[in-house]
Scaffold this motif. Structure first.
Motif, PDB file in Angstrom:
ATOM      1  N   SER A  37      -1.582  -3.805  -3.014  1.00 39.00           N
ATOM      2  CA  SER A  37      -2.341  -3.758  -1.677  1.00 39.00           C
ATOM      3  C   SER A  37      -1.265  -3.063  -0.804  1.00 39.00           C
ATOM      4  O   SER A  37      -0.164  -2.802  -1.151  1.00 39.00           O
ATOM      5  CB  SER A  37      -2.009  -5.245  -1.228  1.00 39.00           C
ATOM      6  OG  SER A  37      -2.196  -5.301   0.314  1.00 39.00           O
ATOM      7  N   VAL A  38      -1.777  -2.267  -0.061  1.00 35.63           N
ATOM      8  CA  VAL A  38      -1.172  -1.293   1.151  1.00 35.63           C
ATOM      9  C   VAL A  38      -0.507  -2.172   2.104  1.00 35.63           C
ATOM     10  O   VAL A  38       0.463  -1.779   2.784  1.00 35.63           O
ATOM     11  CB  VAL A  38      -1.963  -0.286   1.307  1.00 35.63           C
ATOM     12  CG1 VAL A  38      -2.205   0.791   0.282  1.00 35.63           C
ATOM     13  CG2 VAL A  38      -3.038  -0.590   1.909  1.00 35.63           C
ATOM     14  N   ILE A  39      -0.933  -3.490   2.108  1.00 37.85           N
ATOM     15  CA  ILE A  39      -0.556  -4.353   3.263  1.00 37.85           C
ATOM     16  C   ILE A  39       0.697  -5.342   2.638  1.00 37.85           C
ATOM     17  O   ILE A  39       0.659  -6.052   1.924  1.00 37.85           O
ATOM     18  CB  ILE A  39      -1.564  -5.223   3.956  1.00 37.85           C
ATOM     19  CG1 ILE A  39      -2.559  -4.213   4.567  1.00 37.85           C
ATOM     20  CG2 ILE A  39      -0.884  -6.089   4.859  1.00 37.85           C
ATOM     21  CD1 ILE A  39      -4.027  -4.888   4.570  1.00 37.85           C
ATOM     22  N   PHE A  40       2.019  -4.936   3.127  1.00 32.35           N
ATOM     23  CA  PHE A  40       3.031  -5.943   2.617  1.00 32.35           C
ATOM     24  C   PHE A  40       4.210  -5.980   3.748  1.00 32.35           C
ATOM     25  O   PHE A  40       3.784  -4.948   4.714  1.00 32.35           O
ATOM     26  CB  PHE A  40       3.764  -5.319   1.639  1.00 32.35           C
ATOM     27  CG  PHE A  40       4.111  -3.740   1.599  1.00 32.35           C
ATOM     28  CD1 PHE A  40       5.360  -3.492   1.955  1.00 32.35           C
ATOM     29  CD2 PHE A  40       3.062  -2.898   1.057  1.00 32.35           C
ATOM     30  CE1 PHE A  40       5.731  -2.242   2.195  1.00 32.35           C
ATOM     31  CE2 PHE A  40       3.504  -1.545   1.237  1.00 32.35           C
ATOM     32  CZ  PHE A  40       4.719  -1.143   2.106  1.00 32.35           C
ATOM     33  N   THR A  41       5.142  -6.754   3.559  1.00 33.73           N
ATOM     34  CA  THR A  41       6.253  -6.678   4.689  1.00 33.73           C
ATOM     35  C   THR A  41       7.360  -5.610   3.966  1.00 33.73           C
ATOM     36  O   THR A  41       7.800  -5.897   3.083  1.00 33.73           O
ATOM     37  CB  THR A  41       6.761  -8.109   4.538  1.00 33.73           C
ATOM     38  OG1 THR A  41       5.725  -9.187   4.512  1.00 33.73           O
ATOM     39  CG2 THR A  41       7.477  -8.289   6.045  1.00 33.73           C
ATOM     40  N   PRO A  42       7.421  -4.640   5.005  1.00 31.04           N
ATOM     41  CA  PRO A  42       8.308  -3.545   4.441  1.00 31.04           C
ATOM     42  C   PRO A  42       9.860  -4.115   4.377  1.00 31.04           C
ATOM     43  O   PRO A  42      10.206  -4.996   5.059  1.00 31.04           O
ATOM     44  CB  PRO A  42       8.264  -2.488   5.404  1.00 31.04           C
ATOM     45  CG  PRO A  42       7.645  -3.060   6.468  1.00 31.04           C
ATOM     46  CD  PRO A  42       6.796  -4.426   6.090  1.00 31.04           C
ATOM     47  N   THR A  43      10.567  -3.885   3.035  1.00 29.63           N
ATOM     48  CA  THR A  43      11.907  -4.322   2.993  1.00 29.63           C
ATOM     49  C   THR A  43      12.723  -3.168   2.857  1.00 29.63           C
ATOM     50  O   THR A  43      12.113  -2.099   2.201  1.00 29.63           O
ATOM     51  CB  THR A  43      12.112  -5.250   1.981  1.00 29.63           C
ATOM     52  OG1 THR A  43      13.607  -5.468   1.594  1.00 29.63           O
ATOM     53  CG2 THR A  43      11.118  -4.734   0.596  1.00 29.63           C
ATOM     54  N   LEU A  44      14.115  -3.068   3.611  1.00 26.82           N
ATOM     55  CA  LEU A  44      14.954  -1.925   3.168  1.00 26.82           C
ATOM     56  C   LEU A  44      15.821  -2.445   1.623  1.00 26.82           C
ATOM     57  O   LEU A  44      16.707  -1.700   1.680  1.00 26.82           O
ATOM     58  CB  LEU A  44      15.555  -1.821   4.270  1.00 26.82           C
ATOM     59  CG  LEU A  44      14.872  -0.948   5.629  1.00 26.82           C
ATOM     60  CD1 LEU A  44      15.804  -0.644   6.645  1.00 26.82           C
ATOM     61  CD2 LEU A  44      14.486   0.408   4.906  1.00 26.82           C
TER      62      LEU A  44
END
Lengths: 372, 285
Positions: free
Chosen positions: B47-54
């Protein structure tokens, strides 16, 4: 001012001999024009003198000194190239300044030197421009200014007017002698244009195939061309060349053109019966009336009015083409049958086999078409 | 005419879009992956929808990689510095050696000059693996294996022929008359080289330098064999993410993003030189 001597120069590229045992002397302050078709070796000769290429054999002396061990930058030469060879990444000012910066001059001296020569050549208003922004004429003047800027005692000009338009070429042809005289330099000038050669040269050296075929003053070359080829190259319109076999008669040597006898005065008697080529400058032929003595019947094919003269192409009864020139504004036939008369005194005679000149015109015409 | 032209435009747009997607999608996907955890990356369907993380970037920069099996030390930042150091130094040395050599090959045809130039080019034909084994042995005898000096030396095999052949072409394009004119004006051959040939070939030299940099940066096999962990560039360093407890896709993605950035930035910056370099022909006349 300096002298230039070339002694037995040979230059080869692999098996191709470009300059073949060539010797040449240029006097102090003289303008010598190297004239010849492309591939004659004129440009190679200039490069040898400049020192950017080396000869296989022979000696080059500048001011009496052998320069074979002297690099190009120490020969004290100014050179202008046919393709201008401007430094594209430098302004016109820096281009012209390049011979001056080489000698550790001060900034003021360089600036003064550049402005002086730029003013002389009327390009002082474009000094800040890069070559890309200059017109062809300005490029040519910049290239010339660069060659002159260092006041070199020896100037080599490699067909500098080749790539400029006719109007500019004409202007520069008028301007150059004055400029060169003001410099006082010894000049070697390369050109393929005989008018330029005649206008600029103190002497002209006619080159072809790596050799000098004839050397002399412009008048010498025009009036005493050493062979058919040179006669053909010098003169506009081109000299008429007709195969003839001279015959001896009571009035001396004569030839027959369309069965009309044309007497050639002062010809040696031994040319009778030899295969020859008669050379008739268009100025030596005039239209005449049908009944006049020596009138040759022709048909007028075409007429070209040039500025100062009108050139007419006519066909003889045997179909040979002949150019006739007359001063502009004088009457002459435009088409149809006509008659011409040949001035036998103004005829050149060449040996057909060797092409060499047998006898020059007894009464040569000047460049303007008047009897000398 | 109007309709065909519109149709043509539309088709062209579609074709261009397809090409751009084909080439750019993997890079775009990598960029997305670099902000994801391994779990979201491996989720099916993707999925291109996710919670971004660093966290991936943080792991790379701190050098601590936390996996299910425990914490691992990774030397990615060191690898990155190695890459920069090796590529920059190699290209610099190649330029210092290659540009004068290219000038010599362009201007002075001497006996065997073509053969020498061709031999240098042939270094680029040979697969690196062909020379790797003897090279490793030589380097061990000479004490050059696992040194920066040795690596930079080997990188000359990559950079020098490239620079030599590209820059030679640019020098050949400069009219000899322009150089003659400067010499006759009273300048030495060295001044002519510096003031005329170098500036005129400048865009070409920049283009060649950039290409050599990219090739050096992307080199893998020489560094893999000839250098140990502390001297390895990013291309080899990325192998560390294949751990016993699995492949760390997120970290690999962010490592790729970080290691692509310098070359990409350089290429974008040098773009105008590349264009200038390609239109050098306009200089004449």
């Amino acid at each position: 001012m300096t002298t230039l001597q070339l002694k037995n120069i040979v230059k080869r590229y692999k098996t191709n001999t470009v300059l073949d045992n060539l010797s040449l002397d240029v006097a102090d302050g003289e303008t010598l024009v190297l004239f010849g078709p492309s591939g004659a070796g004129k440009t190679v000769l200039l490069r040898l003198v400049a020192g950017v290429i080396d000869p296989e054999e022979g000696q080059i002396l500048i001011g009496g000194e052998d320069v074979s061990d002297i690099d190009a930058e120490h020969r004290g030469i100014g050179m202008a190239f046919q393709n201008f060879a401007l430094f594209p990444h430098m302004s016109a000012f820096d281009n012209i300044a390049s011979p001056l910066t080489a000698t550790n001059s001060t900034k003021d001296a360089i600036s003064a030197g550049v402005h002086k020569v730029a003013k002389l050549l009327k390009i002082d208003h474009v000094l800040s421009h890069h070559p890309k922004a200059l017109s062809n004429g300005q490029k040519q003047r910049t290239a010339l200014a660069r060659a002159l800027a260092g006041s070199p005692p020896l100037l080599l000009l490699d067909d500098p007017l080749r790539n400029v338009d006719a109007k500019l070429r004409f202007e520069m042809r008028l301007e150059l002698p004055r400029l060169l005289a003001a410099q006082g330099a010894t000049v070697v000038y390369v050109t393929q244009d005989y008018k330029e050669a005649m206008a600029l040269g103190d002497r002209i050296a006619v080159m072809s195939q790596g050799r000098i075929r004839q050397i002399g003053t412009p008048e010498d070359i025009y009036n005493t061309p050493a062979d058919i080829e040179i006669a053909r190259l010098f003169g506009d319109p081109t000299i008429n060349l007709l195969d003839v076999t001279p015959k001896a008669g009571p009035e001396g040597i004569h030839v027959e053109l369309s069965n009309v006898k044309v007497t050639l005065p002062d010809m040696p008697a031994d040319v009778a019966g030899r295969a020859c080529v008669i050379g008739l400058r268009p100025e030596a032929i005039a239209f005449t009336d049908a009944g006049a003595p020596g009138a040759i019947p022709v048909t007028v094919e075409a007429e070209t009015p040039l500025n100062e003269k009108t050139v007419t192409l006519v066909l003889t009864a045997r179909g040979r083409e002949i150019l006739v020139s007359r001063p502009a504004g004088t009457p002459g036939p435009v088409s149809g049958p006509a008659h011409i008369a040949v001035n036998g005194k103004a005829a050149f005679l060449f040996d057909k086999e060797s092409g060499g000149l047998i006898r020059t015109a007894a009464a040569p015409m000047t460049r303007n078409g008047e009897a000398a | 005419m109007e309709t065909t032209s519109t149709l043509e435009k539309t088709l062209r747009l579609i074709a261009l879009t397809l090409v751009v997607i084909f080439f750019m999608f993997p890079i775009f996907w990598i960029l997305l992956m670099s902000f994801q955890t391994n779990e979201t990356i491996l989720a099916i369907p993707p999925s291109v929808i996710f919670t971004p993380t660093l966290s991936n970037y943080a792991a790379l920069i701190t050098g601590k990689l936390t996996t299910a099996a425990g914490t691992l030390d990774i030397a990615f930042m060191r690898n990155l510095m190695n890459s920069i150091f090796l590529s920059v130094t190699s290209v610099a040395i190649s330029l210092v050696l290659g540009v004068p050599a290219a000038y010599a090959f362009a201007r002075h045809k001497f006996k065997g000059s073509e053969d020498i130039a061709f031999t240098l080019l042939s270094f680029r034909f040979a697969p690196p693996l062909l020379v790797l084994l003897p090279l490793t042995q030589y380097f061990q005898w000479l004490g050059l294996s696992d040194t920066y000096f040795g690596l930079i030396w080997v990188y000359q095999l990559i950079c020098l022929p490239l620079i030599l052949w590209i820059v030679r072409g640019y020098f050949e394009d400069i009219s000899a008359d322009v150089e003659y004119a400067y010499r006759i004006a009273g300048h030495s051959w060295f001044a002519t080289f510096r003031k005329i040939a170098l500036p005129l070939a400048g865009p070409g030299i920049a283009a060649a330098g950039l290409l050599a940099f990219i090739f050096a940066w992307n080199n893998f096999v020489f560094a893999l064999v000839l250098a140990s962990a502390d001297k390895q560039p990013v291309t080899v360093g990325a192998l560390a993410f294949v751990t016993s407890s699995g492949i760390q896709y997120g970290q690999i993605a962010s490592a790729i993003v970080l290691s692509v950035t310098p070359t990409l930035a350089l290429a974008l910056y040098a773009q105008r030189y590349l264009v200038e370099g390609l239109s050098l022909g306009a200089v004449k006349g």
